[in-house]
Write an enzyme that holds these catalytic residues in place. Structure first.
Site, PDB file in Angstrom:
ATOM      1  N   HIS A 194       1.108   9.382   2.153  1.00 28.47           N
ATOM      2  CA  HIS A 194       2.364   8.718   1.813  1.00 28.47           C
ATOM      3  C   HIS A 194       3.528   9.168   2.693  1.00 28.47           C
ATOM      4  O   HIS A 194       4.683   8.828   2.429  1.00 28.47           O
ATOM      5  CB  HIS A 194       2.703   8.959   0.341  1.00 28.47           C
ATOM      6  CG  HIS A 194       1.767   8.249  -0.592  1.00 28.47           C
ATOM      7  ND1 HIS A 194       0.673   8.852  -1.154  1.00 28.47           N
ATOM      8  CD2 HIS A 194       1.740   6.973  -1.024  1.00 28.47           C
ATOM      9  CE1 HIS A 194       0.020   7.985  -1.906  1.00 28.47           C
ATOM     10  NE2 HIS A 194       0.634   6.834  -1.849  1.00 28.47           N
ATOM     11  N   ARG A 224       0.591   0.324 -11.629  1.00 30.95           N
ATOM     12  CA  ARG A 224       1.994   0.122 -11.280  1.00 30.95           C
ATOM     13  C   ARG A 224       2.067  -1.076 -10.353  1.00 30.95           C
ATOM     14  O   ARG A 224       1.048  -1.490  -9.791  1.00 30.95           O
ATOM     15  CB  ARG A 224       2.590   1.346 -10.597  1.00 30.95           C
ATOM     16  CG  ARG A 224       2.006   1.624  -9.233  1.00 30.95           C
ATOM     17  CD  ARG A 224       2.604   2.868  -8.608  1.00 30.95           C
ATOM     18  NE  ARG A 224       3.965   2.652  -8.132  1.00 30.95           N
ATOM     19  CZ  ARG A 224       4.281   2.403  -6.855  1.00 30.95           C
ATOM     20  NH1 ARG A 224       3.333   2.302  -5.939  1.00 30.95           N
ATOM     21  NH2 ARG A 224       5.528   2.227  -6.488  1.00 30.95           N
ATOM     22  N   GLU A 266       1.666  -5.992  -5.087  1.00 36.30           N
ATOM     23  CA  GLU A 266       0.411  -5.265  -5.259  1.00 36.30           C
ATOM     24  C   GLU A 266       0.336  -4.717  -6.681  1.00 36.30           C
ATOM     25  O   GLU A 266       1.220  -3.968  -7.101  1.00 36.30           O
ATOM     26  CB  GLU A 266       0.339  -4.097  -4.265  1.00 36.30           C
ATOM     27  CG  GLU A 266       0.299  -4.569  -2.822  1.00 36.30           C
ATOM     28  CD  GLU A 266       0.362  -3.405  -1.822  1.00 36.30           C
ATOM     29  OE1 GLU A 266       0.228  -3.687  -0.617  1.00 36.30           O
ATOM     30  OE2 GLU A 266       0.551  -2.245  -2.243  1.00 36.30           O
ATOM     31  N   TYR A 317      11.969  -0.403   6.059  1.00 35.61           N
ATOM     32  CA  TYR A 317      10.595   0.042   5.821  1.00 35.61           C
ATOM     33  C   TYR A 317       9.684  -1.129   5.468  1.00 35.61           C
ATOM     34  O   TYR A 317       8.525  -1.199   5.881  1.00 35.61           O
ATOM     35  CB  TYR A 317      10.586   1.078   4.693  1.00 35.61           C
ATOM     36  CG  TYR A 317       9.200   1.490   4.254  1.00 35.61           C
ATOM     37  CD1 TYR A 317       8.337   2.152   5.124  1.00 35.61           C
ATOM     38  CD2 TYR A 317       8.756   1.211   2.968  1.00 35.61           C
ATOM     39  CE1 TYR A 317       7.073   2.533   4.728  1.00 35.61           C
ATOM     40  CE2 TYR A 317       7.485   1.585   2.560  1.00 35.61           C
ATOM     41  CZ  TYR A 317       6.648   2.240   3.436  1.00 35.61           C
ATOM     42  OH  TYR A 317       5.401   2.604   3.035  1.00 35.61           O
TER      43      TYR A 317
END
Lengths: 347, 320
Positions: A194, A224, A266, A317
């Protein structure tokens, strides 16, 4: 009402992809309020309402056939999108068992599984795949177990081994990444993996998430939502093929933005795998064009406000810098300033 | 996360395997296959006593490849809170118990080039299922199992039958002791060591491995502390606005649960950190019995693990 499976969708070249009204209504809009910032937004992966994307642990929807076909195209060209280190074999069987059990129980008209001890028989009627095999014996399947079953499932799958109080990416099938490479990340620890995410490290999100996941129990999966945006309904936005899609960002104009720009959500699930004690990370991807999304008035207002006010580091990002203004401008006339109810359900 | 979901099991066999240890076979009450697990896992068994509920963790010692039943072994501890005595004196064949899904806090390292396992006494229960996983693989392994005397060697015959000369049994009564230092020092690079047993044994294995220059990542141990008995004390749970009295033979966590407050837990043995709780006020001393908090955290007086730790003094306020 169950899905009507489309048979001719494409996620490249001519991009034959759309969402039915049913698929739009069950789209998991990731914005539960009119602004967005990271949070440890993890909740138990318990069954949601009927027809919702969380009704079952592994959602199979109208795009199933096209998504599986797109995965085959990617793998043929770039076989390293599937990898598994040798010590992950017990975890591979864990994943195969988990997926086959759930898919056959939740979609009995599409998938069937019968077991006689370790002799298993699997029938996938949507893809016309049928195999008898011995559970635990890789030589009885045409491919490695994880490779075999994830070619028949929507979404990417990463399997992490747990050691030394950390998780390491050591197996997976990743053909629909939002600009990350499993090949590059193989063997990385949870925080190394990450590393590129901005802001979240300063918020200690990964310390807390890691501590939480280390104690995640069998039979109590969590989930999530995460999101980004994609130009064209393209599933394979991988760094490996960046030259094919990177320039798409420059193709968005005020005229075509509603059909070109897609919100990509997602549904990320995490399952403790029982035999291996490894962790399965599932990344189930949903794409919706801005035009489709705007058919729900509440979502048009909310998405307008969220994208307009998004933190600059996140704009960068998520790769939205070049076309965010077009999206915001297209949505602006649909936002009359009226309040939106909390939560992401259509009003 | 708090109380784990539990499911019903039926006790189908009970065997006294040593003067102090009873062996229990548990099958799913609905007749289904038991959930899969990995070697080194434990389950929390919920026992409904006459006046209170016990929740004790016990290692699964049956084979992960045989899911027709789970097996656990319980060492009787008379000077304790009463869970093991309940298992010994009140649990009978045919009785139904509730258990939580398995949790593994003592897993085998899949990258090891060799596994060396040390077990002492009832500690063998945490290792037995690991041996079954290892038997299925191709990596060499060996067990050194120390017991008080031959009649205390629970499962020795079964282990020897399953694993042959990979298992060595040592009897304290015969002055036959494990040369831990010698064995550890002689291992090839890439070996992982595992130990479950009495505190001095764990200490010797850790010290030997460290003295031989082993990386911490190659040293594994499991030491579940039974919550020790102690003096009674009172605690105030600030968020719940509840005052709780902890009895001498009750853990702080059990007292909190009895008061109807849903507190997080996982191992109930001071290992996993799940129940870690902030201490808001303390007038007296905290008696830390866990293996999770660092010495600095223990000294700070601001954190406690309610599953095994207690307090002495007049006042304790927790952020619960």
């Amino acid at each position: 009402m169950s899905a009507v499976f489309k048979t001719d969708e494409t996620f490249r070249d001519d991009f034959k992809y759309s969402n039915s009204p049913r698929a739009i209504r069950r789209f998991p809009l990731p914005f539960v309020e009119d602004k967005y910032m990271y949070s440890v937004n993890i909740e138990p992966h318990v069954p949601g309402p009927k027809d919702s994307i969380t009704e079952f642990q592994f959602d199979v929807d109208e795009h199933y056939i096209g998504e599986c076909r797109d995965r085959e195209i990617v793998l043929k060209e770039d076989p390293l999108r599937y990898q598994a280190l040798p010590h992950m074999m017990s975890a591979q069987w864990d994943v195969l068992e988990l997926l086959m059990n759930h898919m056959s129980k939740d979609y009995p008209e599409q998938f069937s599984l019968s077991k006689q001890g370790n002799r298993w028989s699997w029938h996938n009627k949507l893809l016309n795949i049928k195999n008898e095999f011995t559970f635990g014996d890789p030589s009885t399947l045409p491919r490695e177990p994880l490779d075999y079953i994830t070619r028949q499932a929507q979404g990417d799958f990463v399997v992490m081994d747990q050691r030394d109080g950390d998780f390491y990416i050591e197996a997976g099938m990743v053909t629909t990444p939002a600009d990350w490479s499993m090949d590059f990340d193989m063997g990385m620890s949870f925080k190394e993996w990450h590393g590129p995410v901005p802001l979240a490290h300063e918020l200690n999100v990964f310390d807390r998430a890691l501590k939480f996941l280390l104690n995640l129990r069998i039979n109590e999966p969590v989930r999530r939502l995460n999101w980004t945006m994609t130009v064209n309904p393209r599933l394979d936005t991988s760094p490996e093929f960046y030259p094919r899609w990177g320039s798409d960002r420059a193709s968005v104009t005020a005229d075509n933005v509603a059909d070109k720009a897609h919100i990509r959500v997602e549904l990320q699930g995490l399952w403790r795998l029982p035999r291996s004690n490894a962790m399965l990370f599932g990344i189930r991807c949903y794409l919706i064009s801005i035009r489709e999304l705007a058919t729900i008035p509440k979502w048009a207002r909310r998405t307008h406000r969220t994208l307009r006010d998004l933190h600059p580091a996140l704009v960068d990002y998520k790769g939205l810098t070049r076309y965010r203004d077009h999206v915001v401008n297209w949505l602006a006339p649909l936002d009359d300033g009226s309040p939106t109810t909390s939560g992401n359900a259509p009003e | 996360m708090s109380h784990s979901h539990t499911f019903a099991v039926t006790v189908t066999a009970i065997t006294q395997v040593t003067p102090l240890i009873k062996h229990f076979v548990l099958k799913a009450a609905d007749g289904a296959q038991m959930p899969s697990f990995s070697g080194g896992s434990h389950v929390v068994v919920v026992m409904k006593g006459a006046t209170r509920v016990y929740r004790n963790p016990y290692s699964l010692l049956s084979s992960p490849n045989d899911l027709s039943a789970y097996e656990i072994a319980v060492r009787r501890a008379d000077q304790s809170r009463g869970g093991s005595v309940f298992m010994h004196d009140h649990v009978t064949v045919g009785m139904t118990l509730q258990i939580a899904h398995p949790v593994n806090l003592f897993q085998l390292d899949k990258l090891a080039l060799k596994h060396v396992l040390f077990a002492g006494g009832v500690g063998i229960t945490a290792i037995a299922a690991q041996l079954e996983d290892l038997k299925m693989g191709a990596v060499p392994y060996e067990l050194h199992y120390s017991v008080r005397a031959p009649d205390h060697a629970a499962f020795a015959d079964r282990l020897l039958a399953r694993h042959g000369d990979r298992v060595r049994i040592y009897h304290d009564s015969a002055e036959h002791r494990i040369d831990i230092e010698g064995l550890v020092a002689a291992q090839p690079l890439g070996t992982h060591v595992y130990v479950c047993g009495p505190t001095p044994m764990i200490g010797r294995v850790l010290a030997s491995a460290r003295a031989a220059g082993w990386a911490e990542s190659h040293i594994h141990w499991e030491q579940f502390s039974a919550p020790p008995v102690g003096d009674p004390f009172d605690v105030f749970l600030k968020k719940s606005n509840v005052k709780v009295s902890v009895l001498p033979d009750q853990s702080l966590l059990e007292a909190i649960e009895d008061a109807g407050v849903d507190a997080p837990y996982l191992c109930r043995g001071g290992v996993c950190g799940e129940c870690k709780c902030r201490v808001l006020e303390v007038d007296g001393v905290l008696v830390h019995n866990d293996h999770y908090l660092s010495p600095e955290e223990k000294a700070s007086g601001t954190l406690i693990m309610p599953c095994v730790s207690r307090a002495h003094g007049k006042n304790l306020v927790l952020d619960l």
